[in-house]
Scaffold this motif. Structure first.
Motif, short mmCIF file in Angstrom:
data_model
loop_
_atom_site.label_atom_id
_atom_site.label_comp_id
_atom_site.label_asym_id
_atom_site.label_seq_id
_atom_site.Cartn_x
_atom_site.Cartn_y
_atom_site.Cartn_z
N GLY A 1 0.81 -1.22 0.00
CA GLY A 1 0.00 0.00 0.00
C GLY A 1 0.84 1.26 0.00
O GLY A 1 0.53 2.22 -0.71
N ALA B 1 0.78 3.90 -3.05
CA ALA B 1 0.40 5.29 -2.76
C ALA B 1 1.45 6.25 -3.30
O ALA B 1 1.11 7.26 -3.93
CB ALA B 1 0.21 5.48 -1.26
N HIS C 1 4.66 13.87 0.28
CA HIS C 1 4.83 12.42 0.39
C HIS C 1 4.71 11.96 1.84
O HIS C 1 4.12 10.92 2.12
CB HIS C 1 6.18 11.99 -0.18
N LEU D 1 1.04 11.95 2.73
CA LEU D 1 0.39 10.85 2.03
C LEU D 1 0.62 9.52 2.75
O LEU D 1 -0.33 8.76 3.01
CB LEU D 1 0.91 10.77 0.60
N LEU E 1 -2.06 7.12 4.87
CA LEU E 1 -2.29 5.72 4.55
C LEU E 1 -2.16 4.85 5.80
O LEU E 1 -3.00 3.98 6.06
CB LEU E 1 -1.31 5.25 3.47
#
Length: 108
Positions: free
Chosen positions: A21, A25, A75, A78, A82
Motif C-alpha cells: 500500500g 500510494a 509524500h 500521504l 495511509l
C-alpha cells in the motif's frame, strides 16, 4: 530511489499488505515512477511507548536531493494518512523524510 523503510512493533496486521500500500500510494504520484519505489520493513518485539499506545509504525522516506521540500512534505503526509487509515487505533504513527546526496548515491 525513493526508499521507504517501515519500522514497526506490536501490530497484528498484514505488514506485506501495508508495504504494498505504501509503494502504491507513492507510485500514484506522477513524479514517482512505480519501478523505482522500494519498500522494506523491520519488526521488533521489544519497544517502549506511552500507555495510550499498543504498537507503533515509523516510516523513513529516503529521497534524493533533487526532490524539493514540497515533495518531501506531500509524500510524508500521504504515507502518514495511509498508515492512519490501515492501522488500528492505539498505534503510534510517525513519518520522516531523509535527503540523500545525489553525488554519493550509487546503485546497479
Amino acid at each position: 530511489m525513493p526508499h521507504i523503510v517501515l519500522e514497526h512493533g506490536g501490530l497484528d496486521v498484514d505488514i506485506g499488505a501495508i508495504c504494498r500500500g505504501l509503494r502504491a500510494a507513492l507510485a500514484a504520484d506522477p513524479r514517482v515512477p512505480e519501478d523505482i519505489v522500494k519498500v522494506r520493513a523491520y519488526g521488533t518485539r521489544e519497544f517502549a511507548l506511552g500507555p495510550e499506545y499498543t504498537g507503533f509504525a515509523h516510516v523513513t522516506l529516503r529521497l534524493l536531493d533533487k526532490r524539493g521540500r514540497d515533495e518531501h512534505m506531500s509524500h510524508a503526509t500521504l504515507l502518514r494518512d495511509l498508515l492512519q487509515d490501515h492501522l488500528p487505533a492505539g498505534t503510534a504513527i510517525s513519518v520522516e523524510t531523509v535527503t540523500i546526496a545525489s553525488d554519493s548515491f550509487r546503485k546497479t
